[in-house]
Design a protein around this motif. Structure first.
Motif, PDB file in Angstrom:
ATOM      1  N   ILE A 186       0.817  -1.221   0.000  1.00 30.54           N
ATOM      2  CA  ILE A 186       0.000   0.000   0.000  1.00 30.54           C
ATOM      3  C   ILE A 186       0.846   1.266   0.000  1.00 30.54           C
ATOM      4  N   LYS A 187       2.156   1.150   0.330  1.00 34.82           N
ATOM      5  CA  LYS A 187       3.073   2.293   0.290  1.00 34.82           C
ATOM      6  C   LYS A 187       2.464   3.510   0.997  1.00 34.82           C
ATOM      7  N   PRO A 188       2.312   3.447   2.301  1.00 33.11           N
ATOM      8  CA  PRO A 188       1.621   4.524   3.018  1.00 33.11           C
ATOM      9  C   PRO A 188       2.353   5.863   2.954  1.00 33.11           C
ATOM     10  N   THR A 189       1.746   6.825   2.259  1.00 27.61           N
ATOM     11  CA  THR A 189       2.217   8.210   2.215  1.00 27.61           C
ATOM     12  C   THR A 189       1.006   9.104   2.402  1.00 27.61           C
TER      13      THR A 189
ATOM     14  N   ILE B 156      -2.191   8.553   0.280  1.00 24.94           N
ATOM     15  CA  ILE B 156      -3.082   7.404   0.452  1.00 24.94           C
ATOM     16  C   ILE B 156      -4.504   7.819   0.803  1.00 24.94           C
ATOM     17  N   LEU B 157      -4.642   9.014   1.400  1.00 25.07           N
ATOM     18  CA  LEU B 157      -5.970   9.508   1.771  1.00 25.07           C
ATOM     19  C   LEU B 157      -6.731  10.032   0.550  1.00 25.07           C
ATOM     20  N   SER B 158      -6.010  10.574  -0.423  1.00 30.60           N
ATOM     21  CA  SER B 158      -6.664  11.072  -1.636  1.00 30.60           C
ATOM     22  C   SER B 158      -6.879   9.962  -2.662  1.00 30.60           C
ATOM     23  N   GLU B 159      -6.117   8.871  -2.536  1.00 29.11           N
ATOM     24  CA  GLU B 159      -6.280   7.704  -3.401  1.00 29.11           C
ATOM     25  C   GLU B 159      -6.419   6.464  -2.513  1.00 29.11           C
ATOM     26  N   PRO B 160      -7.600   6.281  -1.914  1.00 28.52           N
ATOM     27  CA  PRO B 160      -7.759   5.284  -0.834  1.00 28.52           C
ATOM     28  C   PRO B 160      -8.066   3.861  -1.289  1.00 28.52           C
ATOM     29  N   GLY B 161      -7.812   3.528  -2.558  1.00 27.48           N
ATOM     30  CA  GLY B 161      -8.155   2.197  -3.052  1.00 27.48           C
ATOM     31  C   GLY B 161      -7.530   1.080  -2.243  1.00 27.48           C
ATOM     32  N   ASN B 162      -6.243   1.233  -1.874  1.00 27.96           N
ATOM     33  CA  ASN B 162      -5.562   0.204  -1.094  1.00 27.96           C
ATOM     34  C   ASN B 162      -6.150   0.071   0.307  1.00 27.96           C
ATOM     35  N   LEU B 163      -6.484   1.199   0.919  1.00 30.91           N
ATOM     36  CA  LEU B 163      -7.078   1.162   2.263  1.00 30.91           C
ATOM     37  C   LEU B 163      -8.446   0.496   2.234  1.00 30.91           C
TER      38      LEU B 163
END
Length: 292
Positions: A140-143, A146-153
């Motif tokens: 998921i490469k948390p940066t 990740i909040l603006s592109e939350p597909g992995n979350l």
């Protein structure tokens, strides 16, 4: 309850089940190209419910009676949420990543089992959990993005919900027949999605409708094969084949979209698969110890 021990039949049924789960993911992703997620999910669940209805009619509606409605309803609701989140995630991220994160459920199960079932967790399992979360972090490469592109979350949350559904399923398999559990899962999953259709801004396209219908049949077949596999082996022995879904999806992704995961993604996938296999095999060992 096992009818008889037959590892070959169990293996074939399990691989078939997880193949159909991969097909479900593939067809869902295609359907999402011209249809809203809620409609694709609803059509799939409705199709699966209707496919099982002749069997229920043959058995009679008394077949649906149970002493564990709370567990049946809970498993249906959380299982539907898990599936919906998975479908939503693969609309935004590669299907291999979404499927792998959806199948992180075994990594969450020891934590949930400890918190809610007071099950003792061995050190080797905790090590596997840590290994799994390292793999998840790599994928998921948390940066801050990740909040603006939350597909992995979203995909990771689907795996967490699936873990809860698995725990409820484990409680149910000793008391209720598999087809009953599946019918409640698909039937209640269909009903609970109806109110959300009103908030959809568009209707499904013809192509999306047909692919969603096909994905529903695949989901039903996957569930049926999985239940059938449990007749010949325990859940842990069947579960070791779970990650074959990721392999099948990877092949589909490569053949259809020419998508090949990067090296870091492959390392993350390998770590998660290793962790999941260790945890599942640990459950298998515990089941054998209890049986003796």
């Amino acid at each position: 309850m096992l009818i008889k021990s037959d590892s070959v039949k169990a293996s074939l049924l399990a691989v078939t089940a997880f193949f159909f789960m991969a097909v479900f993911g593939l067809l869902t992703k295609i359907a999402l190209q011209d249809s809203p997620t809620i409609w694709v999910s609803f059509i799939a669940y409705l199709t699966g419910t209707l496919a099982l209805f002749p069997y229920i009619l043959k058995k009679g509606f008394s077949y649906l009676k149970s002493d564990h409605y709370t567990l049946l309803f809970g498993r249906a609701l959380i299982g539907t949420l898990a599936s919906f989140l998975y479908s939503l995630s693969i609309h935004y991220i590669p299907i291999v990543n979404g499927t792998l994160l959806f199948n992180t459920a075994p990594i969450f199960i020891p934590i949930l089992a400890l918190l809610f079932l007071k099950v003792k967790v061995s050190n080797s399992v905790w090590l596997a959990v840590a290994l799994g979360f390292l793999g998840i972090t790599i994928i998921i490469k948390p940066t801050e993005a990740i909040l603006s592109e939350p597909g992995n979350l979203i995909a990771l949350l689907s795996g967490f919900c699936l873990a809860i559904a698995y725990l409820l399923m484990k409680l149910l398999t000793g008391t209720d027949p598999g087809i009953r559990i599946i019918f409640y899962y698909l039937g209640l999953g269909t009903l609970v999605q109806i109110p959300f259709l009103l908030f959809s801004s568009s209707w499904p396209g013809i192509e999306g409708f047909l692919f969603a219908l096909a994905s529903g049949l695949s989901l039903c077949l996957a569930q049926y094969c999985l239940v059938s596999a449990y007749k010949y082996a325990n859940a842990s022995e069947v579960g070791v084949y779970q990650y074959s879904t990721v392999a099948f999806v990877g092949i589909f992704d490569w053949l259809i979209w020419n998508m090949i995961p990067g090296w870091w993604d492959l390392i993350g996938i390998l770590l998660v698969v290793m962790a999941g296999m260790i945890i599942i095999r640990s459950h298998n060992h515990n089941d054998k110890v209890k049986a003796n």
